[in-house]
Write a protein that holds these residues in place. Structure first.
Motif, PDB file in Angstrom:
ATOM      1  N   ALA A   1      11.118  -1.055   1.830  1.00 52.40           N
ATOM      2  CA  ALA A   1      10.807  -1.065  -0.448  1.00 52.40           C
ATOM      3  C   ALA A   1       9.799  -0.211  -0.522  1.00 52.40           C
ATOM      4  O   ALA A   1       9.530   0.284  -1.722  1.00 52.40           O
ATOM      5  N   GLY A   2       8.864  -0.506   0.162  1.00 50.75           N
ATOM      6  CA  GLY A   2       8.016   0.019   0.003  1.00 50.75           C
ATOM      7  C   GLY A   2       7.683   1.118   0.472  1.00 50.75           C
ATOM      8  O   GLY A   2       6.809   1.856  -0.529  1.00 50.75           O
ATOM      9  N   LEU A   3       8.385   1.344   1.284  1.00 55.50           N
ATOM     10  CA  LEU A   3       8.220   3.357   1.420  1.00 55.50           C
ATOM     11  C   LEU A   3       9.006   3.714   0.190  1.00 55.50           C
ATOM     12  O   LEU A   3       8.759   4.564  -0.012  1.00 55.50           O
ATOM     13  N   ALA A   4       9.539   3.174  -0.126  1.00 58.53           N
ATOM     14  CA  ALA A   4      11.557   3.710  -1.713  1.00 58.53           C
ATOM     15  C   ALA A   4       9.945   3.787  -2.116  1.00 58.53           C
ATOM     16  O   ALA A   4       9.840   4.642  -3.191  1.00 58.53           O
ATOM     17  N   LEU A   5       9.411   2.713  -2.809  1.00 56.78           N
ATOM     18  CA  LEU A   5       7.986   3.191  -4.024  1.00 56.78           C
ATOM     19  C   LEU A   5       6.844   3.520  -3.592  1.00 56.78           C
ATOM     20  O   LEU A   5       6.316   4.076  -4.509  1.00 56.78           O
ATOM     21  N   MET A   6       6.731   4.126  -2.169  1.00 52.57           N
ATOM     22  CA  MET A   6       5.486   5.002  -2.188  1.00 52.57           C
ATOM     23  C   MET A   6       5.849   6.562  -2.901  1.00 52.57           C
ATOM     24  O   MET A   6       5.596   7.402  -2.557  1.00 52.57           O
ATOM     25  N   GLY A   7       7.494   6.554  -1.636  1.00 50.78           N
ATOM     26  CA  GLY A   7       7.946   8.023  -2.084  1.00 50.78           C
ATOM     27  C   GLY A   7       7.917   8.296  -3.850  1.00 50.78           C
ATOM     28  O   GLY A   7       7.892   8.937  -4.175  1.00 50.78           O
ATOM     29  N   VAL A   8       8.630   7.050  -4.509  1.00 51.58           N
ATOM     30  CA  VAL A   8       8.376   7.348  -6.195  1.00 51.58           C
ATOM     31  C   VAL A   8       6.665   7.667  -6.330  1.00 51.58           C
ATOM     32  O   VAL A   8       6.592   8.508  -7.935  1.00 51.58           O
ATOM     33  N   GLY A   9       5.767   6.574  -6.181  1.00 47.44           N
ATOM     34  CA  GLY A   9       4.617   7.319  -6.551  1.00 47.44           C
ATOM     35  C   GLY A   9       4.108   8.900  -5.933  1.00 47.44           C
ATOM     36  O   GLY A   9       3.462   9.640  -6.735  1.00 47.44           O
ATOM     37  N   VAL A  10       4.666   9.342  -5.481  1.00 41.80           N
ATOM     38  CA  VAL A  10       4.016  10.551  -5.008  1.00 41.80           C
ATOM     39  C   VAL A  10       4.684  11.480  -5.654  1.00 41.80           C
ATOM     40  O   VAL A  10       4.457  12.787  -5.785  1.00 41.80           O
ATOM     41  N   PHE A  11       6.400  11.375  -6.006  1.00 41.93           N
ATOM     42  CA  PHE A  11       7.136  11.630  -6.605  1.00 41.93           C
ATOM     43  C   PHE A  11       6.529  11.948  -7.715  1.00 41.93           C
ATOM     44  O   PHE A  11       6.707  13.476  -8.955  1.00 41.93           O
ATOM     45  N   LEU A  12       5.991  11.231  -8.665  1.00 42.91           N
ATOM     46  CA  LEU A  12       5.502  10.987 -10.038  1.00 42.91           C
ATOM     47  C   LEU A  12       4.256  11.613  -9.568  1.00 42.91           C
ATOM     48  O   LEU A  12       3.697  12.235 -10.860  1.00 42.91           O
TER      49      LEU A  12
END
Length: 136
Positions: free
Chosen positions: A13-24
């Motif tokens: 879940a943390g990696l997925a949220l970091m991916g969202v942050g990088v995408f944003l």
């Protein structure tokens, strides 16, 4: 085994949220401003918040409740760091839709919620340990 699976899920879940942050971040126009803010947040945490939490936890708390209190202090410090820009600039805004909520009140309510959850955790830990003790 269950704890291992839980840790893996939390990590995913943390990696997925970091991916969202990088995408944003790919869509941000002032990337240097964001990077400065993130760097300031790391410095604020490592130079001020973490040492204060450890010191207060060491001085004020003895016994087995040190962990929950330190955790609550870390959460309160992080919430305060995030809320600082809004807390330091109170007053009416030219555009009321920019910050439509009562952020100082919500910050205080969140700190009260953190303190309440911490008190419940400490009380539950105390009740659990008192049940394990043999009667004297």
């Amino acid at each position: 085994m269950r704890l291992k699976v839980l840790r893996l899920l939390a990590g995913a879940a943390g990696l997925a949220l970091m991916g969202v942050g990088v995408f944003l971040l790919l869509d941000v126009q002032d990337l240097m401003g964001v990077l400065e803010w993130l760097g300031g947040a790391v410095v604020l945490h490592d130079a001020l918040i973490a040492p204060l939490v450890l010191l207060v936890g060491l001085v004020l708390v003895r016994g087995g409740v040190r962990g929950p209190v330190r955790g609550a202090l870390l959460v309160a410090g992080a919430l305060t760091a995030v809320a600082l820009p809004v807390l330091l600039r109170p007053g009416p805004r030219a555009n009321s839709t920019v910050l439509p909520l009562d952020y100082p009140r919500n910050w205080l309510l969140t700190l009260v919620a953190v303190a309440t959850v911490t008190a419940l955790l400490v009380a539950a830990k105390e009740v659990r340990s008192s049940r394990r003790r043999p009667p004297s």
